[in-house]
Design a protein around this motif. Structure first.
Motif, PDB file in Angstrom:
ATOM      1  N   LYS A 353       0.834  -1.206   0.000  1.00  0.00           N
ATOM      2  CA  LYS A 353       0.000   0.000   0.000  1.00  0.00           C
ATOM      3  C   LYS A 353       0.867   1.254   0.000  1.00  0.00           C
ATOM      4  CE  LYS A 353      -3.622   0.178  -0.319  1.00  0.00           C
ATOM      5  NZ  LYS A 353      -4.718   0.034   0.641  1.00  0.00           N
ATOM      6  N   GLY A 354       2.027   1.209   0.684  1.00  0.00           N
ATOM      7  CA  GLY A 354       2.954   2.324   0.568  1.00  0.00           C
ATOM      8  C   GLY A 354       3.399   2.530  -0.864  1.00  0.00           C
ATOM      9  N   LEU A 355       3.693   1.436  -1.574  1.00  0.00           N
ATOM     10  CA  LEU A 355       4.101   1.519  -2.975  1.00  0.00           C
ATOM     11  C   LEU A 355       2.997   2.106  -3.844  1.00  0.00           C
ATOM     12  CD1 LEU A 355       5.991   0.870  -5.332  1.00  0.00           C
ATOM     13  CD2 LEU A 355       5.157  -1.486  -5.264  1.00  0.00           C
ATOM     14  N   LEU A 356       1.762   1.681  -3.636  1.00  0.00           N
ATOM     15  CA  LEU A 356       0.652   2.177  -4.459  1.00  0.00           C
ATOM     16  C   LEU A 356       0.386   3.658  -4.208  1.00  0.00           C
ATOM     17  CD1 LEU A 356      -1.732  -0.896  -4.143  1.00  0.00           C
ATOM     18  CD2 LEU A 356      -0.616  -0.097  -6.229  1.00  0.00           C
ATOM     19  N   PHE A 357       0.471   4.095  -2.963  1.00  0.00           N
ATOM     20  CA  PHE A 357       0.264   5.519  -2.689  1.00  0.00           C
ATOM     21  C   PHE A 357       1.401   6.360  -3.280  1.00  0.00           C
ATOM     22  CE2 PHE A 357      -3.088   4.913   0.597  1.00  0.00           C
ATOM     23  CZ  PHE A 357      -3.922   5.943   0.176  1.00  0.00           C
ATOM     24  N   LEU A 358       2.623   5.826  -3.263  1.00  0.00           N
ATOM     25  CA  LEU A 358       3.715   6.561  -3.907  1.00  0.00           C
ATOM     26  C   LEU A 358       3.494   6.638  -5.414  1.00  0.00           C
ATOM     27  CD1 LEU A 358       6.908   5.326  -2.009  1.00  0.00           C
ATOM     28  CD2 LEU A 358       5.375   7.233  -1.483  1.00  0.00           C
ATOM     29  N   GLY A 359       3.004   5.548  -6.018  1.00  0.00           N
ATOM     30  CA  GLY A 359       2.681   5.591  -7.435  1.00  0.00           C
ATOM     31  C   GLY A 359       1.595   6.603  -7.741  1.00  0.00           C
ATOM     32  N   THR A 385       7.096   4.352 -13.293  1.00  0.00           N
ATOM     33  CA  THR A 385       5.975   4.398 -12.356  1.00  0.00           C
ATOM     34  C   THR A 385       4.954   3.327 -12.691  1.00  0.00           C
ATOM     35  OG1 THR A 385       6.284   6.778 -12.025  1.00  0.00           O
ATOM     36  CG2 THR A 385       4.145   5.864 -11.434  1.00  0.00           C
ATOM     37  N   ALA A 386       4.696   3.122 -13.983  1.00  0.00           N
ATOM     38  CA  ALA A 386       3.741   2.090 -14.404  1.00  0.00           C
ATOM     39  C   ALA A 386       4.200   0.709 -13.965  1.00  0.00           C
ATOM     40  CB  ALA A 386       3.563   2.136 -15.923  1.00  0.00           C
ATOM     41  N   LEU A 387       5.494   0.426 -14.074  1.00  0.00           N
ATOM     42  CA  LEU A 387       6.023  -0.875 -13.661  1.00  0.00           C
ATOM     43  C   LEU A 387       5.877  -1.067 -12.160  1.00  0.00           C
ATOM     44  CD1 LEU A 387       7.582  -3.506 -14.131  1.00  0.00           C
ATOM     45  CD2 LEU A 387       9.700  -2.169 -13.939  1.00  0.00           C
ATOM     46  N   TYR A 388       6.272  -0.065 -11.372  1.00  0.00           N
ATOM     47  CA  TYR A 388       6.194  -0.196  -9.918  1.00  0.00           C
ATOM     48  C   TYR A 388       4.739  -0.290  -9.457  1.00  0.00           C
ATOM     49  CZ  TYR A 388      11.066   1.293 -10.236  1.00  0.00           C
ATOM     50  OH  TYR A 388      12.400   1.381 -10.562  1.00  0.00           O
ATOM     51  N   PHE A 389       3.865   0.490 -10.081  1.00  0.00           N
ATOM     52  CA  PHE A 389       2.449   0.437  -9.712  1.00  0.00           C
ATOM     53  C   PHE A 389       1.866  -0.930 -10.056  1.00  0.00           C
ATOM     54  CE2 PHE A 389      -2.038   1.315  -9.641  1.00  0.00           C
ATOM     55  CZ  PHE A 389      -2.184   2.328  -8.713  1.00  0.00           C
ATOM     56  N   LEU A 390       2.297  -1.512 -11.172  1.00  0.00           N
ATOM     57  CA  LEU A 390       1.822  -2.846 -11.548  1.00  0.00           C
ATOM     58  C   LEU A 390       2.231  -3.877 -10.503  1.00  0.00           C
ATOM     59  CD1 LEU A 390       0.517  -4.779 -13.591  1.00  0.00           C
ATOM     60  CD2 LEU A 390       2.738  -4.922 -14.736  1.00  0.00           C
ATOM     61  N   ILE A 391       3.457  -3.780  -9.997  1.00  0.00           N
ATOM     62  CA  ILE A 391       3.907  -4.711  -8.957  1.00  0.00           C
ATOM     63  C   ILE A 391       3.034  -4.573  -7.706  1.00  0.00           C
ATOM     64  CG2 ILE A 391       5.813  -5.262  -7.397  1.00  0.00           C
ATOM     65  CD1 ILE A 391       7.709  -4.427  -9.688  1.00  0.00           C
ATOM     66  N   GLY A 392       2.767  -3.334  -7.312  1.00  0.00           N
ATOM     67  CA  GLY A 392       1.898  -3.123  -6.158  1.00  0.00           C
ATOM     68  C   GLY A 392       0.489  -3.625  -6.399  1.00  0.00           C
ATOM     69  N   ALA A 393      -0.032  -3.423  -7.614  1.00  0.00           N
ATOM     70  CA  ALA A 393      -1.386  -3.884  -7.933  1.00  0.00           C
ATOM     71  C   ALA A 393      -1.467  -5.407  -7.904  1.00  0.00           C
ATOM     72  CB  ALA A 393      -1.804  -3.355  -9.307  1.00  0.00           C
ATOM     73  N   LEU A 394      -0.450  -6.088  -8.429  1.00  0.00           N
ATOM     74  CA  LEU A 394      -0.435  -7.548  -8.394  1.00  0.00           C
ATOM     75  C   LEU A 394      -0.308  -8.057  -6.957  1.00  0.00           C
ATOM     76  CD1 LEU A 394       1.904  -8.289 -11.450  1.00  0.00           C
ATOM     77  CD2 LEU A 394      -0.584  -8.491 -11.357  1.00  0.00           C
ATOM     78  N   ALA A 395       0.480  -7.343  -6.135  1.00  0.00           N
ATOM     79  CA  ALA A 395       0.663  -7.764  -4.740  1.00  0.00           C
ATOM     80  C   ALA A 395      -0.624  -7.615  -3.941  1.00  0.00           C
ATOM     81  CB  ALA A 395       1.789  -6.959  -4.098  1.00  0.00           C
ATOM     82  N   ILE A 396      -1.315  -6.502  -4.081  1.00  0.00           N
ATOM     83  CA  ILE A 396      -2.544  -6.296  -3.310  1.00  0.00           C
ATOM     84  C   ILE A 396      -3.657  -7.205  -3.806  1.00  0.00           C
ATOM     85  CG2 ILE A 396      -3.536  -4.447  -4.728  1.00  0.00           C
ATOM     86  CD1 ILE A 396      -4.404  -3.065  -2.170  1.00  0.00           C
ATOM     87  N   SER A 397      -3.556  -7.652  -5.073  1.00  0.00           N
ATOM     88  CA  SER A 397      -4.542  -8.584  -5.622  1.00  0.00           C
ATOM     89  C   SER A 397      -4.247 -10.022  -5.219  1.00  0.00           C
ATOM     90  CB  SER A 397      -4.575  -8.465  -7.149  1.00  0.00           C
ATOM     91  OG  SER A 397      -4.926  -7.149  -7.547  1.00  0.00           O
ATOM     92  N   ALA A 398      -3.208 -10.229  -4.404  1.00  0.00           N
ATOM     93  CA  ALA A 398      -2.854 -11.548  -3.856  1.00  0.00           C
ATOM     94  C   ALA A 398      -2.527 -12.545  -4.955  1.00  0.00           C
ATOM     95  CB  ALA A 398      -3.972 -12.079  -2.956  1.00  0.00           C
ATOM     96  N   LEU A 399      -1.718 -12.112  -5.922  1.00  0.00           N
ATOM     97  CA  LEU A 399      -1.276 -13.010  -6.981  1.00  0.00           C
ATOM     98  C   LEU A 399       0.138 -13.495  -6.672  1.00  0.00           C
ATOM     99  CD1 LEU A 399      -2.582 -11.169 -10.168  1.00  0.00           C
ATOM    100  CD2 LEU A 399      -3.571 -13.137  -9.011  1.00  0.00           C
ATOM    101  N   PRO A 400       0.376 -14.800  -6.739  1.00  0.00           N
ATOM    102  CA  PRO A 400       1.722 -15.318  -6.489  1.00  0.00           C
ATOM    103  C   PRO A 400       2.637 -14.972  -7.648  1.00  0.00           C
ATOM    104  CG  PRO A 400       0.242 -17.086  -7.186  1.00  0.00           C
ATOM    105  CD  PRO A 400      -0.595 -15.846  -7.033  1.00  0.00           C
ATOM    106  N   PRO A 401       3.945 -14.844  -7.398  1.00  0.00           N
ATOM    107  CA  PRO A 401       4.648 -15.151  -6.150  1.00  0.00           C
ATOM    108  C   PRO A 401       4.894 -13.928  -5.286  1.00  0.00           C
ATOM    109  CG  PRO A 401       6.235 -14.909  -7.908  1.00  0.00           C
ATOM    110  CD  PRO A 401       4.901 -14.611  -8.511  1.00  0.00           C
TER     111      PRO A 401
END
Length: 668
Positions: A353-359, A385-401
């Motif tokens: 969530k810190g990553l997404l708010f920074l994005g 920014t798009a790459l980092y936000f994508l990582i945060g979006a995948l993480a909050i969506s509970a997608l492995p790994p």
């Protein structure tokens, strides 16, 4: 000469933060010094605090008495495994946020930047001192300091009436929660001993007063965490604050409430009852589903992320509630799994969530936009920014790994231990809560498909006044740090669970089974390998192998037959951005299915309107069913009490005389 202890390191680093804030205030005429020296130094302090927290998890508890406070009421501090874990969270996440702040605040006016630097670093120090406070007096002082400093940060842009309103609501709910926490400490004290946590721990409450203390703690800390129905401040305050502050509040501050809840309920009160756990469990499930449903209805990016904070607090409460249900029912190993799942998700949510708010802050600074309906195609301008936000979006969506999957998977594994419970009612409720958690996870994935698809992909929805620029080096460094943490926490869960098991053993005296802890670094088996196991490394290797094989096949065997043509345009060759789904249209199916949960207001244009405009808003029913009636009742009482102010000295003397007579009567 005594050895240097974690508690001394934590206190020293907190004092350095306060000193950096004072230096920043003194450098009002040198804003470049603030962003170039003060904030980077604050980031280094964060990194040192994270190392201190990691050190404290495996060390023996250390305590000290500070030369501060009142003459007979000094401040007590203590660092144990639980506070060490949260110090690690605070330091690790604030390191990335402070790096981002170096670039984000670079263009801020000096008259705003200097006091903001003071408030920012006092905010960090207050959170650290909350985590190491070992008496009710210091805890409440630092808790209020945290609330006040964050209030001033929320109202940084105080010229905007909406920001002032958001700050007022936040401060009001914060003080209501603080009163509840203070009353909880009073119940624990019971008029005996002192207010140190050791004395409160020794009170050993049972029965009615233990339940009263639990309820006061649960709702007091729940107000700060953003738990339903005390969540109303959160979607107002987070969008109003500067983006690094939003990241700190959502990523770290609301986790101090989780710390306080765990500290008071598991440590100070003890004697956990399963009925308490069921209460936490049901509130957690309701909070999780409510948060994600309202997040789907938002088109303001920061407000959307704020509602997802509500959702994730619900997930954390589900883990804590499961732990309390199992421990209260006499199943400490299953309870340890639930507590570890809740604490793991606390750390994971802080990171992504810190990553997404920074994005979101990088987007806001570059484009000046928060409304998703005005964005589009930002991946062309902001690729990092798009790459980092994508990582945060995948993480909050509970997608492995990534990390979000591990903690939610552990929560599901804890819920699968329900057959151990003796109560048939609780055994049937736990799977229902697990189903709500699964639904929340699916809706979260849907929400971030909407966010990423609308903001970064497709065509831009209007001409930008100035072409968006990529985030600065400092900002990208802060986002990169948190993005790496999303991968690290997802790929090394066995190490994290080992540390959390140490925390759980120190707090409750119970931990995971020896079989679970002996599974090795490659496989995560929280109960036993025969029941369930997960290897993020193997999962990542499979993904990489499938991707590589597909690339080779397409590149070398299919590429020669590749034919390029215009896409099918559905009969509309002149495609425009208006043909893309808007944020409101994306959430329409959910809005129809869950319509009773929303207060929907529509303005439908007249049939003869030459320029018809259809408007629709989705509001929170809690405002109208709970908060506005309380506000009206308060105004009613204030109006009647105001009649006592007659402005005549004879009337005031009469009031004093009547009060004196009443005191004499009741003193008999």
């Amino acid at each position: 000469m005594t050895n240097f202890q974690p508690v001394e390191a934590a206190v020293t680093l907190s004092v350095i933060w306060i000193g950096l804030g004072a230096i920043g205030l003194a450098c009002m005429r040198a804003p470049k010094l603030i962003t170039g020296v003060v904030f980077p130094a604050g980031a280094l302090v964060s990194l040192a605090l994270a190392a201190t927290g990691l050190w404290a998890i495996g060390a023996s508890p250390s305590s000290a008495i500070l030369p501060a406070g009142l003459p007979d009421l000094p401040f007590h501090v203590r660092v144990d495994a639980l506070s060490g874990f949260f110090l690690l969270l605070l330091g690790g996440v604030s390191f990335g946020i402070s790096l981002f702040a170096c670039g984000y605040f670079r263009d801020t006016r000096a008259t705003t930047l200097a006091p903001l630097s003071l408030q920012y670093h006092v905010f960090l120090a207050s959170m650290a001192l909350v985590l190491i406070a070992d008496d009710a007096y210091l805890f409440m002082v630092t808790w209020e300091s945290m609330a006040l400093s964050s209030y001033f940060l929320v109202t940084t842009e105080h010229h905007d009436e909406r920001n002032r309103r958001a700050g007022f609501i936040y401060l009001l709910i914060a003080h209501l929660g603080a009163i509840s926490i203070l009353l909880c400490f009073g119940v624990l004290h019971g008029g005996h001993g002192d207010y140190t946590f050791a004395a409160l721990r020794a009170a050993d409450l049972h029965g009615f007063w233990a339940t009263v203390a639990f309820l006061l703690a649960f709702f007091g800390f729940g107000a700060k965490a953003g738990m339903l129905p005390l969540h109303v401040w959160l979607p107002e305050a987070h969008p109003a604050a500067p983006s690094p502050v939003s990241a700190l509040m959502s990523g770290v501050m609301i986790k101090t409430a989780i710390y306080g809840m765990v500290r008071v309920i598991f440590d100070l009160i003890g004697n956990i009852r399963w009925e308490w756990g069921l209460t936490v469990l049901l509130f957690g499930a309701a909070t999780s589903l409510f948060g994600v449903l309202f997040a789907l209805m938002q088109h303001d990016l920061k407000r959307l992320l704020a509602y997802h904070s509500v959702e994730n607090i619900g997930i954390i409460l589900i883990g804590i509630g499961l732990a309390m249900v199992f421990i209260g029912s006499g199943h400490p190993v299953a309870g340890a799994l639930g507590l570890i799942a809740g604490l793991y998700h606390t750390l994971n949510h802080a990171v992504f969530k810190g990553l997404l708010f920074l994005g979101a802050g990088a987007i806001l600074k570059s484009t000046g936009l928060r409304n998703l309906n005005e964005m589009g195609g930002l991946i062309r301008y902001l690729p990092h920014t798009a790459l980092y936000f994508l990582i945060g979006a995948l993480a909050i969506s509970a997608l492995p790994p990534l990390n979000g999957f591990v903690s939610e998977w552990l929560t599901f594994q804890a819920s699968l231990q329900a057959p151990q419970l003796a109560s048939s009612v609780v055994r049937s409720l736990v799977p229902i809560v697990a189903a709500v958690l699964a639904l929340s996870g699916a809706l979260t994935g849907m929400c971030f498909v909407k966010v990423y698809g609308i903001a970064f992909l497709g065509q831009r929805r209007h001409e930008y006044s100035v072409q968006p620029d990529e985030a600065s080096g400092w900002e990208r460094a802060g986002m990169l740090w948190l993005a790496i943490a999303c991968f690290a926490l997802g790929l090394a869960p066995v190490f994290v669970i080992g540390e959390l098991n140490t925390v759980c053993l120190a707090l409750t005296g119970a931990g995971l089974s020896d079989e679970a802890m002996a599974s090795g670094w490659l496989w995560l088996a929280p109960t036993s390998g025969a029941q369930a196991s997960y290897s993020p490394v193997v999962f990542l290797l499979v993904i990489a192998a499938v991707f590589g094989l597909t690339f080779v096949l397409v590149r070398h065997f299919y590429h020669g037959r590749l034919r390029r043509a215009d896409p099918w345009d559905c009969g509309f060759p002149a495609q425009t951005s208006r043909m893309q789904d808007s944020a409101d249209a994306f959430g329409q199916p959910i809005r129809q299915i869950f319509a009773p949960a929303f207060l929907i207001k529509r303005e439908i244009p007249r049939a003869d309107d030459l320029q018809p405009v259809f408007t629709q808003s989705v509001e929170d029913r809690h405002w109208y069913s709970m908060y506005l009636p309380i506000a009206r009742f308060t105004e009613f009482l204030s109006g009647h009490f105001g009649r006592l102010q007659q402005g005549r000295i004879s009337v005031y003397l009469l009031f004093s005389f009547m009060t004196l007579i009443a005191l004499l009567v009741f003193a008999q």
